[in-house]
Scaffold this active site. Structure first.
Site, mmCIF file in Angstrom:
data_model
loop_
_atom_site.group_PDB
_atom_site.id
_atom_site.type_symbol
_atom_site.label_atom_id
_atom_site.label_comp_id
_atom_site.label_asym_id
_atom_site.label_seq_id
_atom_site.Cartn_x
_atom_site.Cartn_y
_atom_site.Cartn_z
ATOM 1 N N LYS A 109 0.824 -1.214 0.000
ATOM 2 C CA LYS A 109 0.000 0.000 0.000
ATOM 3 C C LYS A 109 0.855 1.260 0.000
ATOM 4 O O LYS A 109 0.499 2.252 -0.627
ATOM 5 C CB LYS A 109 -0.927 0.017 1.224
ATOM 6 C CG LYS A 109 -2.080 -0.949 1.083
ATOM 7 C CD LYS A 109 -3.201 -0.611 2.048
ATOM 8 C CE LYS A 109 -4.381 -1.533 1.825
ATOM 9 N NZ LYS A 109 -5.499 -1.277 2.713
ATOM 10 N N LYS A 192 -4.680 -8.763 -7.328
ATOM 11 C CA LYS A 192 -5.855 -9.078 -6.517
ATOM 12 C C LYS A 192 -7.023 -8.172 -6.906
ATOM 13 O O LYS A 192 -6.804 -6.995 -7.189
ATOM 14 C CB LYS A 192 -5.447 -8.815 -5.056
ATOM 15 C CG LYS A 192 -6.312 -9.405 -4.007
ATOM 16 C CD LYS A 192 -5.717 -9.146 -2.625
ATOM 17 C CE LYS A 192 -5.763 -7.673 -2.250
ATOM 18 N NZ LYS A 192 -5.389 -7.401 -0.869
ATOM 19 N N LYS A 195 -10.770 -2.819 -4.171
ATOM 20 C CA LYS A 195 -11.608 -1.610 -4.283
ATOM 21 C C LYS A 195 -10.796 -0.442 -4.818
ATOM 22 O O LYS A 195 -11.344 0.504 -5.363
ATOM 23 C CB LYS A 195 -12.136 -1.218 -2.898
ATOM 24 C CG LYS A 195 -13.211 -2.131 -2.378
ATOM 25 C CD LYS A 195 -13.649 -1.668 -0.988
ATOM 26 C CE LYS A 195 -14.200 -2.829 -0.215
ATOM 27 N NZ LYS A 195 -13.892 -2.773 1.208
HETATM 28 P P1 TYM Z 1 -10.765 -5.615 3.520
HETATM 29 O O1 TYM Z 1 -11.771 -4.561 3.816
HETATM 30 O O2 TYM Z 1 -9.660 -5.308 2.572
HETATM 31 O O3 TYM Z 1 -11.496 -6.924 2.987
HETATM 32 C C1 TYM Z 1 -12.569 -7.524 3.694
HETATM 33 C C2 TYM Z 1 -12.458 -9.036 3.564
HETATM 34 O O4 TYM Z 1 -12.445 -9.427 2.185
HETATM 35 C C3 TYM Z 1 -11.305 -10.243 1.914
HETATM 36 N N1 TYM Z 1 -10.825 -9.927 0.559
HETATM 37 C C4 TYM Z 1 -10.679 -10.836 -0.418
HETATM 38 N N2 TYM Z 1 -10.888 -12.167 -0.445
HETATM 39 C C5 TYM Z 1 -10.657 -12.821 -1.629
HETATM 40 N N3 TYM Z 1 -10.218 -12.191 -2.750
HETATM 41 C C6 TYM Z 1 -9.985 -10.850 -2.771
HETATM 42 N N4 TYM Z 1 -9.576 -10.243 -3.893
HETATM 43 C C7 TYM Z 1 -10.217 -10.113 -1.555
HETATM 44 N N5 TYM Z 1 -10.094 -8.798 -1.219
HETATM 45 C C8 TYM Z 1 -10.461 -8.711 0.075
HETATM 46 C C9 TYM Z 1 -10.277 -9.843 2.957
HETATM 47 O O5 TYM Z 1 -9.331 -10.875 3.165
HETATM 48 C C10 TYM Z 1 -11.147 -9.600 4.175
HETATM 49 O O6 TYM Z 1 -11.427 -10.816 4.824
HETATM 50 N N6 TYM Z 1 -7.708 -5.681 7.475
HETATM 51 C C11 TYM Z 1 -8.992 -6.106 6.985
HETATM 52 C C12 TYM Z 1 -10.172 -5.645 7.832
HETATM 53 C C13 TYM Z 1 -10.061 -5.941 9.287
HETATM 54 C C14 TYM Z 1 -10.250 -7.200 9.897
HETATM 55 C C15 TYM Z 1 -10.086 -6.966 11.307
HETATM 56 C C16 TYM Z 1 -10.537 -8.467 9.416
HETATM 57 C C17 TYM Z 1 -9.795 -5.038 10.259
HETATM 58 N N7 TYM Z 1 -9.813 -5.640 11.480
HETATM 59 C C18 TYM Z 1 -10.178 -8.024 12.211
HETATM 60 C C19 TYM Z 1 -10.641 -9.517 10.352
HETATM 61 C C20 TYM Z 1 -10.455 -9.275 11.731
HETATM 62 C C21 TYM Z 1 -9.197 -5.540 5.589
HETATM 63 O O7 TYM Z 1 -8.635 -4.540 5.227
HETATM 64 O O8 TYM Z 1 -10.147 -6.181 4.883
#
Ligand code: TYM
Length: 329
Positions: A109, A192, A195
């Site tokens: 990032k 990947k 968003k």
């Molecule tokens: P975030 O908002 O990027 O994504 C949310 C969830 O979607 C999954 N994900 C994907 N899975 C498969 N293929 C993809 N291309 C893809 N893009 C995203 C992510 O693995 C995630 O499960 N850090 C986390 C949010 C977070 C969190 C937490 C998660 C904050 N605190 C505590 C679990 C527990 C994040 O940025 O997810």
């Protein structure tokens, strides 16, 4: 009963990767687990944002999650529950710079312009550890990209317990789906689905119409070979592999079954079947989300109630963590 925690950033409309990597599994898990699902709005400040967009996207993501079948009583936004920030600070002081320096997501990032990023982006994984451990959650359903953050959360929990001479924080286990744990961009099979990709054609989002979905799949990048009949034939063909993976996950079939059905055919008819499958599941979600967004006050009420419940669980745990580190009350 195992406690489950997971989160999603309200930085835009959730996409197919979020759906297959996380949201769909949350819906299944909530049937027989004690679940909390969080819109991690504090994490969303780690990259440039505007207040108006954050407000709008928090409600937009809430609507998509409810429309996907998430139980409203389990949903809340992170900033409304102070346990996250309180434990996050303690973990900033437990976690080590050496550990954070290894985080690949920070490197991705921040890119080449590291010095100009916020300190929040750097300590993000500490807050993520606090999100989970403030609830003593032991199961965390996420996509593959969060694996390293979960390992760090376990290191933090272990160091806290060791330094304070207690067995207070449990070890956590990631629940990463066997299929579609990393959905790739429709424009570039080596990236990947995300968003933040500037191309809207690279992802299917949960408010796409049936026509949007069909068009994006039709335009999805492929190669000129017919589909193989076996998995070995996907070697070196990331775009074909991605579309087959999505089909398998959406239809709950194995890759082998999908390939034996479509092997030898060109992409044309396969893409048509894939679009139909996606429309069948996702178009009703988009319709319901649009409907829910007509009543923003209702969505706010859902989040407020969810936050109340989340506070009742996390406050006593974080009170105890603060007592253990020596804070007076
Ligand atoms: P975030 O908002 O990027 O994504 C949310 C969830 O979607 C999954 N994900 C994907 N899975 C498969 N293929 C993809 N291309 C893809 N893009 C995203 C992510 O693995 C995630 O499960 N850090 C986390 C949010 C977070 C969190 C937490 C998660 C904050 N605190 C505590 C679990 C527990 C994040 O940025 O997810």
């Amino acid at each position: 009963m195992q406690r489950v925690f997971s989160g999603i950033q309200p930085t835009g409309i959730p996409h197919l990767g979020n759906y297959l990597g996380a949201i769909r599994n949350w819906v299944t898990l909530q049937k027989d687990h004690d679940c909390l699902f969080c819109l991690v709005d504090m994490h969303s400040l780690t990259m440039p944002w505007t207040p108006e967009a954050l407000r709008e996207q928090t409600l937009g993501t809430t609507a998509c999650l409810l429309a996907s079948g998430i139980d409203p009583t389990r949903l809340y936004n992170q900033s409304a529950v102070s346990a996250h920030a309180r434990l996050g600070w303690i973990f900033n002081c437990v976690s080590r710079l050496g550990w954070l320096n290894r985080m690949t997501q920070f490197k991705d990032k921040a890119g080449k312009n590291r010095e100009n990023h916020s300190a929040g982006l750097y300590v993000y994984p500490n807050l993520m550890a606090a999100d989970i451990l403030a609830f003593h959650a032991t199961r965390v359903p996420v996509g593959d990209d969060q694996r390293q953050h979960l390992e760090l959360a376990n290191d933090i929990a272990q160091k806290f317990n060791h330094d304070m001479g207690v067995e207070f924080f449990p070890q956590i286990e990631g629940l990463i789906p066997p299929n579609a744990a990393r959905v790739m961009s429709l424009r570039d099979g080596s990236k990947k689905m995300s968003k933040s990709d500037p191309s809207a054609q690279s992802r299917i989002v949960l408010n796409d119409t049936a026509d949007d979905i069909a068009l994006k799949i039709r335009r999805a990048r492929t190669d000129s070979e017919p589909l193989p009949s076996e998995e070995a034939g996907l070697e070196g063909r990331p775009e074909a592999r991605n579309l087959i993976t999505i089909y398998a996950a959406m239809s709950d079939k194995s890759m082998a079954d999908v390939l034996s059905e479509f092997g030898g055919q060109g992409f044309g008819s396969f893409k048509q079947s894939l679009a139909d499958l996606l429309v069948e599941t996702l178009a009703p979600v988009a319709n319901e989300a649009r409907h829910l967004l007509d009543d923003k006050e209702h969505l706010l009420q859902v989040l407020r109630k969810g936050a109340e419940r989340a506070r009742a669980v996390s406050d006593p745990i974080v009170d105890e963590a603060e007592r253990l580190v020596g804070f007076l009350r």
